[in-house]
Design an enzyme around this catalytic site. Structure first.
Site, short mmCIF file in Angstrom:
data_model
loop_
_atom_site.label_atom_id
_atom_site.label_comp_id
_atom_site.label_asym_id
_atom_site.label_seq_id
_atom_site.Cartn_x
_atom_site.Cartn_y
_atom_site.Cartn_z
N TYR A 67 0.85 -1.19 0.00
CA TYR A 67 0.00 0.00 0.00
C TYR A 67 0.88 1.24 0.00
O TYR A 67 1.80 1.34 0.81
CB TYR A 67 -0.90 0.03 1.24
CG TYR A 67 -2.35 -0.01 0.85
CD1 TYR A 67 -2.90 1.01 0.06
CD2 TYR A 67 -3.16 -1.08 1.21
CE1 TYR A 67 -4.21 0.96 -0.34
CE2 TYR A 67 -4.49 -1.13 0.79
CZ TYR A 67 -5.00 -0.11 0.02
OH TYR A 67 -6.30 -0.15 -0.40
N GLU A 69 -0.48 4.74 -0.68
CA GLU A 69 -1.30 5.92 -0.98
C GLU A 69 -0.46 7.18 -0.84
O GLU A 69 0.30 7.32 0.13
CB GLU A 69 -2.50 5.98 -0.04
CG GLU A 69 -3.56 4.96 -0.39
CD GLU A 69 -4.78 5.05 0.53
OE1 GLU A 69 -4.65 5.60 1.64
OE2 GLU A 69 -5.84 4.58 0.12
N ASP A 213 -5.43 13.01 -25.76
CA ASP A 213 -5.39 11.61 -25.31
C ASP A 213 -4.66 10.80 -26.39
O ASP A 213 -5.21 10.51 -27.44
CB ASP A 213 -6.83 11.14 -25.12
CG ASP A 213 -6.93 9.67 -24.75
OD1 ASP A 213 -5.91 8.96 -24.82
OD2 ASP A 213 -8.04 9.24 -24.39
N THR A 240 -2.60 5.54 -22.43
CA THR A 240 -2.47 4.21 -21.85
C THR A 240 -1.00 3.84 -22.01
O THR A 240 -0.27 4.46 -22.79
CB THR A 240 -3.31 3.16 -22.60
OG1 THR A 240 -2.89 3.12 -23.96
CG2 THR A 240 -4.79 3.48 -22.55
N LYS A 243 -0.65 0.08 -25.31
CA LYS A 243 -0.96 -0.05 -26.73
C LYS A 243 0.36 0.02 -27.52
O LYS A 243 1.20 -0.84 -27.32
CB LYS A 243 -2.02 0.98 -27.10
CG LYS A 243 -3.33 0.72 -26.33
CD LYS A 243 -4.46 1.68 -26.64
CE LYS A 243 -5.67 1.39 -25.76
NZ LYS A 243 -6.75 2.38 -25.94
N ARG A 249 -0.50 -2.95 -18.66
CA ARG A 249 -1.80 -2.30 -18.76
C ARG A 249 -1.90 -1.17 -17.73
O ARG A 249 -1.64 -1.38 -16.55
CB ARG A 249 -2.88 -3.35 -18.49
CG ARG A 249 -4.29 -2.92 -18.74
CD ARG A 249 -5.18 -4.12 -18.90
NE ARG A 249 -4.83 -4.83 -20.12
CZ ARG A 249 -5.26 -4.47 -21.34
NH1 ARG A 249 -6.10 -3.47 -21.49
NH2 ARG A 249 -4.87 -5.13 -22.41
C1 LIG Z 1 -7.82 2.71 -25.23
C2 LIG Z 1 -8.18 4.12 -25.05
C3 LIG Z 1 -8.46 4.65 -23.77
C4 LIG Z 1 -8.76 3.84 -22.55
O1 LIG Z 1 -8.01 2.95 -22.07
P1 LIG Z 1 -8.45 1.92 -20.94
O2 LIG Z 1 -7.15 1.59 -20.35
O3 LIG Z 1 -9.16 0.82 -21.64
O4 LIG Z 1 -9.34 2.62 -19.98
C5 LIG Z 1 -8.65 6.01 -23.64
N1 LIG Z 1 -8.61 6.81 -24.71
C6 LIG Z 1 -8.39 6.34 -25.94
C7 LIG Z 1 -8.37 7.29 -27.08
C8 LIG Z 1 -8.19 4.98 -26.15
O5 LIG Z 1 -8.02 4.52 -27.38
#
Ligand SMILES: *Cc1c(COP(=O)(O)O)cnc(C)c1O
Length: 434
Positions: A67, A69, A213, A240, A243, A249
């Site tokens: 933990y 926090e 994003d 993220t 990807k 993850r």
């Molecule tokens: C995949 C994705 C996310 C979210 O990711 P998670 O980890 O599944 O919550 C956010 N924004 C965009 C543009 C994405 O392609």
């Protein structure tokens, strides 16, 4: 097991230290099945990838017990000295990779990273301007079924009906008309480069924040194959880490020093409790990998492979959205091309061990459950070592199945070819699947 538990006084006696293979054969069995599935499938889901053994080890490490926090050197619990080191290293590496002033590596996912940014600077019912889903936007950018759509007043921009490219004039008009507090930029299914500078200029003219994003293209940004929103002066950047970036993850936020405090307290205590330190360790390991020259080469190959896929489908007469791709993904309109829905296409392909996802295309006439399109991505097959030559084969496999309307005889033959191809690209050869 139950008996073990009743009789025992300590962890050794209840055999908590046994390996999962012996202690929980049911779950272990599915982990092995999943490993086999990965090995025997052509993974073309654009948002997926395959991490290194080092990243896997960090993700499965003892830090899951801790933990912590708070933030490094400012925790609520004792015993955080190594957790602090790990998180500090992750932050330092991420700052360097993205040329960012401040980084928060604690978001559990991409959605949570976005949530924290909204929570940091918006109030309920504030207006955000975001890309609609059919044009490639993400759920967390104001979809009605998502918290973001429920809490904020969402205005949507889309893509041009002819070119299917983002219409910056429309963004500007909508921004002037609705005066959003934040413009959200980024996508899950847009095959072209984004002009962050244009978004930043539009936002500045209406005194609005920008959230960029880069969940899908983060790896390309690191390799300088896609513009970097930090360098376009954008205040909030989320991503993220799993990807194109090819890490564990999770999510992450990059921001400027002036927003550092707001962002950190929006993540904790705002929307999360304890950070997942094992995931942060795995992010740190992935960031180290992303700093190497091999990673740049990998990202270059991702682009070459996606571009080859796009080219092949154009050659075969498909309606390829925007005519090709600048990034790692290709969006095909299979409904216009062959009268096959995205749903049928993805189901048939799965039977032949080719994993894709059905996807809405801009101005789709079918529902999100059916869709006219499929989305293909090159990151995972590129990780396995495939190059342009294999992309030509893959486009051929997919076309064979679609043009024959998923005939079972054809699917059977293609599946054999897929398995033969995959044998040449072993996955995790050091992990046993028994
Ligand atoms: C995949 C994705 C996310 C979210 O990711 P998670 O980890 O599944 O919550 C956010 N924004 C965009 C543009 C994405 O392609």
């Amino acid at each position: 097991m139950k008996e073990d538990f009743v009789k025992s006084k300590n962890l050794n006696e209840i055999k908590l230290y046994r390996h999962i293979k012996d202690s929980d054969p049911e779950i272990y069995g599915y982990l092995i099945q999943e490993l086999k599935r990965l090995r025997e499938n052509l993974e073309l889901i654009a948002s997926e990838n395959v991490v290194s053994i080092s990243v896997l080890e960090a993700a499965a490490s003892v830090l899951t017990n801790k933990y912590a926090e708070g933030y490094p050197n400012a925790r609520w619990y004792g015993g955080c000295k190594y957790a602090d080191k790990v998180e500090e290293i992750a932050i330092r590496r991420a700052k360097k990779l993205f040329n960012a002033e401040h980084v928060n590596v604690q978001p559990h996912s991409g959605t949570q990273a976005n949530m924290a940014v909204y929570f940091a600077v918006l109030k309920p019912n504030d207006t955000i301007l975001a890309l609609d889903i059919a044009s490639g936007g993400h759920l967390s950018h104001g979809h009605p079924k998502n918290f973001s759509g429920a809490i904020y007043n969402v205005i949507r921009y889309g893509v041009d009906s002819k070119t299917h490219l983002i219409d910056y004039d429309q963004v500007k008009d909508l921004a002037e008309k609705h005066k959003p507090k934040m413009i959200v930029v980024g996508h899950s299914a847009y095959p072209r480069t984004l002009d962050f500078k244009k978004f930043k200029d539009i936002a500045a003219s209406v005194n609005s924040y920008v959230l960029a994003d880069i969940a899908h293209v983060a790896g390309l940004v690191i390799a300088k194959l896609h513009p970097n929103p930090n360098e376009a002066g954008i205040e909030f950047v989320t991503t993220t880490t799993h990807k194109t970036l090819r890490g564990a993850r999770g999510g992450m936020i990059l921001t400027k020093n002036e927003f550092a405090k707001k962002i950190d307290s929006a993540v904790f205590p705002g929307i999360q409790g304890g950070p997942l330190l094992h995931a942060i360790a795995a992010k740190a390991v992935a960031f180290q990998e992303a700093g190497k020259i091999e990673f740049i080469e990998y990202q270059n190959q991702i682009l070459k492979n996606a571009s080859k896929l796009g080219e092949e489908f154009v050659k075969k007469g498909y309606r390829v959205m925007t005519g090709g791709t600048d990034n790692h993904l290709v969006l095909l309109d299979v409904y216009t091309t062959y009268g096959v829905t995205g749903r049928d296409a993805s189901n048939w392909l799965e039977e032949a061990n080719i994993t894709v996802n059905k996807n809405l295309i801009p101005y789709d006439t079918l529902s999100p459950f059916v869709t006219s399109g499929i989305r293909l991505g090159s990151p995972a097959v590129t990780t396995r070592g495939m190059e342009e030559e294999e992309m030509i084969l893959i486009a051929g496999f997919i076309d064979e199945i679609l043009k024959n309307n998923g005939k079972s005889e054809i699917i059977k033959n293609v599946k054999k070819d897929v398995l033969d191809l995959l044998k040449k690209f072993p996955l995790y050869p050091e992990i046993k699947d028994e």
